[in-house]
Write an enzyme that holds these catalytic residues in place. Sequence first.
Site, PDB file in Angstrom:
ATOM      1  N   ASP A  36      54.045 -67.538   1.188  1.00  0.00           N
ATOM      2  CA  ASP A  36      52.966 -68.364   0.643  1.00  0.00           C
ATOM      3  C   ASP A  36      51.795 -67.511   0.166  1.00  0.00           C
ATOM      4  OD1 ASP A  36      53.615 -71.186   0.777  1.00  0.00           O
ATOM      5  OD2 ASP A  36      53.733 -70.928   2.936  1.00  0.00           O
ATOM      6  N   ILE A  37      51.320 -66.638   1.028  1.00  0.00           N
ATOM      7  CA  ILE A  37      50.153 -65.826   0.685  1.00  0.00           C
ATOM      8  C   ILE A  37      50.474 -64.883  -0.466  1.00  0.00           C
ATOM      9  CG2 ILE A  37      48.631 -63.998   1.530  1.00  0.00           C
ATOM     10  CD1 ILE A  37      48.599 -65.427   4.224  1.00  0.00           C
TER      11      ILE A  37
END
Length: 396
Positions: A169-170
């Site tokens: 995600d990051i």
Amino acid sequence: MSAAPLDDITVVDFSQIRAGPWSTQILGELGAEVIKVERPGIGALERTTDPKQEGFSAEHIARNRNKESIAIDLKSERGRDIARELARDADVVVENFSPGSMEKLGLGYDALSAENPELVYASIKGYGEKGPLSDKKGVDLVMQAEAGIMSVTGPEGGPPVKVGQAIGDIGAGLYAVIGILTALYARERTGEGQRFSTNLFGTIVSFLEEYLTIYGMTGENPSPYGRRHQTTVPYEVAETKDGYIAFWPAGGEEGWKTFATEIIGKESLLEYDTPSKRQKNYMRIAAEIHPVLKEKTTEEWKEIFDKYDFPNGPLNEVSDVVDHPQARALDYVIEYQHEHAGDVLMHGHPLHFSDSEPRLDHGSPTLGEHTEDILETRLGLKSEEIKKLRNEDIVE
């Protein structure tokens, strides 16, 4: 300080959970006006998680500062009209809905760019927008497993372990920022926007980096190495008298010689005089150096490694990072008086410019906090019409 780099950029953010909000928060701290579009009643999913403080979840606080919240029912025709009006005057749209969702709402790239040819439209997906799995939903945990990073994470000889943070995600959020800024730069030359996409699966595959090349050379699957490096020896986290220390005797063969003789005090280790020998004989080397490393405290070893200019550092917990002098000096840990939730801790971003700094104008908004202001100032709606929209549950 001059104006923030993105002061003239408006972002309409349809994203939620982590990857999208992470990317748009960075754009907001670089000066962009970020309008977060949320569902009435519930809001973005990151609002719903625990723990909470004064009704604000930690995830919402961490990912949505510097944003304005407008709550619109996108299932209603008038709600979709409002969203299209917002996108018509925006520079950037960001979405991470399931594949095809934005198109079904009439908010896909083709529809929005037809009315705004300069629009940069960024999509973040699980598997990507083409290929046999493009229609499948993807989340970070699944991506860590399927894209391979979990197979090289964990104790040596042990079961696979998830990376502690949601790196898919990051990482996808960071790739999204790179893509958006690239598309905005290209627009300066062409006058036209474009669609950009990234995904969690590709992000984690890219994080495999040299593991892919090693497999291509050897034909063997890399395996987890626990607290040590997969090729360089020694390059690891070792136990000390009172904790752990990460270290690397940098400097090639001279660094190894210094480490073996002056720090560990064992000239017998010099027989491992090539990287290949050290890699093949790691267990023998570990049996010699680990008992010595346990004789002194982490602080004592820090002083010794610093003396020889060898990279090193303690194994810190989150509480240690909060008080870390380097994190504090560069504003990577922020103590903030949130407008609604009270005193909170937040992360900073390692973005440093000679002429400006990322800014923190306000904390994460309440659901629909800016709905009326956005409808009135950006879309020119009168108070009577706004009241009607509110009564019909189209906005909140």
